[in-house]
Design a protein around this motif. Sequence first.
Motif, PDB file in Angstrom:
ATOM      1  N   ILE A 137      37.143  37.768  27.133  1.00  0.00           N
ATOM      2  CA  ILE A 137      36.405  37.091  26.368  1.00  0.00           C
ATOM      3  C   ILE A 137      36.626  35.505  27.061  1.00  0.00           C
ATOM      4  O   ILE A 137      36.087  34.083  27.471  1.00  0.00           O
ATOM      5  N   TRP A 138      38.055  35.451  26.541  1.00  0.00           N
ATOM      6  CA  TRP A 138      38.866  33.848  26.715  1.00  0.00           C
ATOM      7  C   TRP A 138      38.367  33.480  28.708  1.00  0.00           C
ATOM      8  O   TRP A 138      38.376  32.734  29.206  1.00  0.00           O
ATOM      9  N   LEU A 139      38.811  34.675  29.520  1.00  0.00           N
ATOM     10  CA  LEU A 139      38.672  34.452  31.039  1.00  0.00           C
ATOM     11  C   LEU A 139      37.737  33.969  31.764  1.00  0.00           C
ATOM     12  O   LEU A 139      37.123  33.787  32.765  1.00  0.00           O
ATOM     13  N   GLN A 140      36.477  34.754  30.474  1.00  0.00           N
ATOM     14  CA  GLN A 140      35.257  34.402  30.822  1.00  0.00           C
ATOM     15  C   GLN A 140      34.587  33.102  30.558  1.00  0.00           C
ATOM     16  O   GLN A 140      33.635  33.064  31.504  1.00  0.00           O
ATOM     17  N   ALA A 141      35.178  32.839  29.394  1.00  0.00           N
ATOM     18  CA  ALA A 141      34.544  31.363  29.044  1.00  0.00           C
ATOM     19  C   ALA A 141      35.302  30.500  30.058  1.00  0.00           C
ATOM     20  O   ALA A 141      33.735  28.730  30.165  1.00  0.00           O
ATOM     21  N   TYR A 142      36.248  30.182  30.832  1.00  0.00           N
ATOM     22  CA  TYR A 142      36.358  29.435  31.734  1.00  0.00           C
ATOM     23  C   TYR A 142      36.886  29.904  32.850  1.00  0.00           C
ATOM     24  O   TYR A 142      36.201  29.322  33.617  1.00  0.00           O
ATOM     25  N   GLY A 143      35.809  31.061  33.452  1.00  0.00           N
ATOM     26  CA  GLY A 143      35.371  31.659  34.701  1.00  0.00           C
ATOM     27  C   GLY A 143      33.927  31.306  34.573  1.00  0.00           C
ATOM     28  O   GLY A 143      34.032  31.000  36.269  1.00  0.00           O
ATOM     29  N   ALA A 144      33.203  31.214  33.839  1.00  0.00           N
ATOM     30  CA  ALA A 144      31.945  30.928  33.959  1.00  0.00           C
ATOM     31  C   ALA A 144      31.338  30.501  34.406  1.00  0.00           C
ATOM     32  O   ALA A 144      29.953  30.202  35.414  1.00  0.00           O
ATOM     33  N   PRO A 145      31.895  29.101  35.085  1.00  0.00           N
ATOM     34  CA  PRO A 145      30.788  27.805  34.796  1.00  0.00           C
ATOM     35  C   PRO A 145      30.743  27.919  36.828  1.00  0.00           C
ATOM     36  O   PRO A 145      29.824  27.030  37.189  1.00  0.00           O
ATOM     37  N   PHE A 146      31.844  28.535  36.498  1.00  0.00           N
ATOM     38  CA  PHE A 146      32.336  28.304  38.551  1.00  0.00           C
ATOM     39  C   PHE A 146      32.326  29.936  39.441  1.00  0.00           C
ATOM     40  O   PHE A 146      32.633  30.413  39.765  1.00  0.00           O
ATOM     41  N   THR A 147      30.279  30.813  39.793  1.00  0.00           N
ATOM     42  CA  THR A 147      29.852  31.532  39.745  1.00  0.00           C
ATOM     43  C   THR A 147      29.832  31.514  41.203  1.00  0.00           C
ATOM     44  O   THR A 147      28.990  32.755  41.907  1.00  0.00           O
ATOM     45  N   SER A 148      29.918  30.716  41.669  1.00  0.00           N
ATOM     46  CA  SER A 148      29.163  30.428  43.148  1.00  0.00           C
ATOM     47  C   SER A 148      30.252  29.282  43.665  1.00  0.00           C
ATOM     48  O   SER A 148      30.421  28.242  43.163  1.00  0.00           O
ATOM     49  N   SER A 149      30.776  29.331  45.415  1.00  0.00           N
ATOM     50  CA  SER A 149      31.121  28.090  45.368  1.00  0.00           C
ATOM     51  C   SER A 149      30.729  26.212  45.285  1.00  0.00           C
ATOM     52  O   SER A 149      31.134  25.617  45.171  1.00  0.00           O
ATOM     53  N   ALA A 150      28.862  26.222  45.292  1.00  0.00           N
ATOM     54  CA  ALA A 150      28.710  25.363  44.966  1.00  0.00           C
ATOM     55  C   ALA A 150      28.916  24.633  43.580  1.00  0.00           C
ATOM     56  O   ALA A 150      28.477  23.932  43.541  1.00  0.00           O
ATOM     57  N   GLU A 151      28.784  25.409  42.966  1.00  0.00           N
ATOM     58  CA  GLU A 151      29.403  25.500  41.421  1.00  0.00           C
ATOM     59  C   GLU A 151      30.576  25.112  40.983  1.00  0.00           C
ATOM     60  O   GLU A 151      30.814  23.939  40.185  1.00  0.00           O
ATOM     61  N   CYS A 152      31.462  25.243  42.295  1.00  0.00           N
ATOM     62  CA  CYS A 152      32.640  25.149  42.240  1.00  0.00           C
ATOM     63  C   CYS A 152      33.793  23.398  42.213  1.00  0.00           C
ATOM     64  O   CYS A 152      34.216  22.571  42.425  1.00  0.00           O
ATOM     65  N   ALA A 153      32.443  22.168  42.874  1.00  0.00           N
ATOM     66  CA  ALA A 153      31.733  21.156  43.449  1.00  0.00           C
ATOM     67  C   ALA A 153      32.924  19.933  42.367  1.00  0.00           C
ATOM     68  O   ALA A 153      33.856  19.037  43.174  1.00  0.00           O
ATOM     69  N   GLY A 154      33.073  20.406  41.826  1.00  0.00           N
ATOM     70  CA  GLY A 154      33.872  19.739  40.024  1.00  0.00           C
ATOM     71  C   GLY A 154      34.826  19.582  39.876  1.00  0.00           C
ATOM     72  O   GLY A 154      35.721  18.595  40.440  1.00  0.00           O
ATOM     73  N   ALA A 155      35.509  21.223  40.548  1.00  0.00           N
ATOM     74  CA  ALA A 155      36.982  21.297  40.094  1.00  0.00           C
ATOM     75  C   ALA A 155      37.811  21.136  41.465  1.00  0.00           C
ATOM     76  O   ALA A 155      38.386  20.386  41.235  1.00  0.00           O
TER      77      ALA A 155
END
Length: 306
Positions: free
Chosen positions: A200-218
């Motif tokens: 659950i912890w890993l899912q919570a932190y990984g869920a915002p970044f499901t595609s390269s486009a969604e990683c723009a903030g990071a």
Amino acid sequence: MIQSEETFDNTFPYASHFTEAPGFRMHYVDEGPRAGQVILCLHGEPTWGYLFRHMIAALRGTHRVVVPDHMGFGKSATPEGRSYWLQDHIDNLERFVLALDLRGITLVMHDFGGPVGMGLAARHPDRIRRIVSANGPTPFGQADLVERWMANVQVSPWFQWIRKAEAEGRLETVLGELGFNILSTLKLNGFENHALITDIWLQAYGAPFTSSAECAGAIGWAKGVATGAHRFEVPDAQAMREIQSKPALAIWGLADRTLHAEHCLPLFSALFPYASVHKLTGVGHYCLEDAPDIIAAHVTAFLQYT
């Protein structure tokens, strides 16, 4: 982007709120009495409001706890055609705070939330009541900022990797897979409590970044460090005097391998020479994960005696 109703097995059981004030769909948690003093919690890289879940629970009985997700993180949108530099996040936070008309704010800042929150303070010192840094740097363009920052970079595996990856042209490729390598990224920055690592912890932190486009903030926050694109806010003389008059508190996990206390805490103490500083042995960069109860207790006591 995480679905608004997602609670991650009820570990984040807080109602979602959204505003378009910053020019994108920005998510925030708003818990506690509306007449209560405002606690504004600001996350950094590559986390989101989930980082403050224990803080929300500890303070919402007596305070209004507001926790926004920055652009490109958590349940907020990751719009195309936007830049993701520090100054953009300061602009977004300013619009957010003005839209909600938040006043008497106690800033609680972690990681990049530090310079974002201090940027807000520089622009609107009249809206700030207190300042809390929890492994969150508070740079204000001090004379020794570059020297201290470079000294920190030399001993930080995260910043060394960022600079090397950017120079070799693979920064976007690696961080564009953040949904899959979130654990190694978090661990490189540093947390000490391995019991945290659950599905659950890993899912919570990984869920915002499901595609390269969604990683723009990071990617933006990392790339801005590597290229020098970030611009720290510098207050005018009047704003500086107002900010330095605020009650302030620093809480720092000494096992932080990314933002070392010896290089980062002097930036805080230079601004707030009489402020309390709590150094936590065995606590890493993600101090709000390693020691949530200790930090909540320090913040609660600080709120009471100020």
